[in-house]
Design a protein around this motif. Structure first.
Motif, PDB file in Angstrom:
ATOM      1  N   ASP A 156       0.816  -1.221   0.000  1.00 57.73           N
ATOM      2  CA  ASP A 156       0.000   0.000   0.000  1.00 57.73           C
ATOM      3  C   ASP A 156       0.853   1.276   0.000  1.00 57.73           C
ATOM      4  OD1 ASP A 156       0.855   0.045   2.653  1.00 57.73           O
ATOM      5  OD2 ASP A 156      -1.083  -0.575   3.467  1.00 57.73           O
ATOM      6  N   GLN A 157       2.161   1.141   0.227  1.00 55.60           N
ATOM      7  CA  GLN A 157       3.028   2.317   0.092  1.00 55.60           C
ATOM      8  C   GLN A 157       3.066   2.796  -1.353  1.00 55.60           C
ATOM      9  OE1 GLN A 157       6.428   0.338   2.166  1.00 55.60           O
ATOM     10  NE2 GLN A 157       6.686   2.310   3.167  1.00 55.60           N
ATOM     11  N   LEU A 158       2.860   1.872  -2.302  1.00 54.43           N
ATOM     12  CA  LEU A 158       2.849   2.239  -3.707  1.00 54.43           C
ATOM     13  C   LEU A 158       1.649   3.109  -4.048  1.00 54.43           C
ATOM     14  CD1 LEU A 158       3.809  -1.223  -5.279  1.00 54.43           C
ATOM     15  CD2 LEU A 158       5.324   0.664  -4.628  1.00 54.43           C
ATOM     16  N   HIS A 159       0.657   3.125  -3.148  1.00 52.38           N
ATOM     17  CA  HIS A 159      -0.537   3.933  -3.353  1.00 52.38           C
ATOM     18  C   HIS A 159      -0.591   5.117  -2.388  1.00 52.38           C
ATOM     19  CE1 HIS A 159      -1.955   0.764  -6.005  1.00 52.38           C
ATOM     20  NE2 HIS A 159      -1.699  -0.109  -5.049  1.00 52.38           N
ATOM     21  N   GLY A 160       0.559   5.432  -1.804  1.00 56.02           N
ATOM     22  CA  GLY A 160       0.665   6.653  -1.009  1.00 56.02           C
ATOM     23  C   GLY A 160       0.537   6.517   0.488  1.00 56.02           C
ATOM     24  N   LYS A 161       0.376   5.299   1.027  1.00 54.74           N
ATOM     25  CA  LYS A 161       0.253   5.169   2.481  1.00 54.74           C
ATOM     26  C   LYS A 161       1.587   5.484   3.140  1.00 54.74           C
ATOM     27  CE  LYS A 161      -1.777   2.444   6.150  1.00 54.74           C
ATOM     28  NZ  LYS A 161      -2.702   1.366   6.477  1.00 54.74           N
ATOM     29  N   HIS A 162       1.530   6.232   4.232  1.00 59.64           N
ATOM     30  CA  HIS A 162       2.736   6.705   4.917  1.00 59.64           C
ATOM     31  C   HIS A 162       2.859   6.029   6.275  1.00 59.64           C
ATOM     32  CE1 HIS A 162       6.004   9.328   5.966  1.00 59.64           C
ATOM     33  NE2 HIS A 162       5.334   9.905   6.950  1.00 59.64           N
TER      34      HIS A 162
END
Length: 240
Positions: A211-217
């Protein structure tokens, strides 16, 4: 700098040692009560008395037992969604290093510390051997996270190598799939082979959480990572 702070807090071993000492103090009165009832708590030395004179073999057997427990703890960290909310921080590291194994949420560390201390006391690990067990397992954990293309050759089916554990941290590999990840072992890779979670591919995947690839920090500094871990945990139990 953040990883150095994580490492200092982790490598000292304060949480596992605290957990072991706290449980040991609670266990001793219970052990005395059991003995008064004619029940003797067992240990490896009771099953194999000769171990008392073979401290190296005894230490190795305890490492195998604790590593078996560590394998199932790691499976739980991925399988139980509430625990994954904490453990995800460990997988959010995009640049693997020798220090990456220490990049954990404090609550995740605390749960793991009490789990391992409970198992250690249950199998009769002597207090003087527990720090040695910690040192051995922590060193292998750190080596497994090193950013080097090394699979240990023929020993890869016995010991967890940096290549083997790199796959566990691979984006869309290390948490997804039928078993919610692969290569969960900490020291001995044969646990994954035994329980059908081994992936010995030779690729060197990019690491992180999908989900980091979709902007989750997941946070940058120490305090932000810890705070966001509690936020994810709260959202799991009390979603909006």
């Amino acid at each position: 700098r953040t990883d150095m702070l994580f490492t200092f807090a982790n490598k000292v071993g304060l949480l596992p040692l605290f957990a072991f000492a706290a449980l040991w103090m609670l266990f001793k009165p219970f052990e005395s009560w059991l003995r008064l009832q004619g029940i003797t708590p067992w240990s490896l030395e009771d099953l194999w008395p000769a171990l008392a004179g073979m401290p190296a073999i005894s230490l190795l057997l305890y490492i195998v037992i604790l590593d078996f427990a560590g394998y199932w703890q790691h499976r739980a960290q991925h399988r139980l969604n509430w625990w994954w909310q904490l453990h995800a921080l460990h997988h959010a590291q995009r640049d693997m290093t020798f220090w990456t194994d220490d990049r954990n949420h404090v609550a995740d560390e605390l749960l793991g510390a009490f789990w391992m201390a409970t198992v250690a006391l249950a199998v009769g690990v002597p207090p003087q051997q527990f720090p040695l067990l910690l040192f051995a397992t922590k060193f292998m954990e750190s080596l497994g996270h090193a950013n080097i293309r090394w699979n240990f050759g023929p020993l890869k089916h016995v010991l967890v190598s940096p290549q083997f554990h790199r796959v566990h941290h691979g984006v869309s590999i290390g948490h997804e799939g039928r078993h919610q990840g692969v290569n969960f072992a900490v020291v001995f890779s044969f646990w994954d082979k035994l329980f059908a979670t081994a992936d010995f591919r030779d690729t060197y995947p990019a690491t992180g959480v999908a989900d980091q690839l979709h902007g989750k920090h997941y946070g940058d500094g120490f305090w932000e990572t810890q705070w966001l871990g509690f936020v994810r945990l709260k959202q799991h139990f009390w979603p909006r």
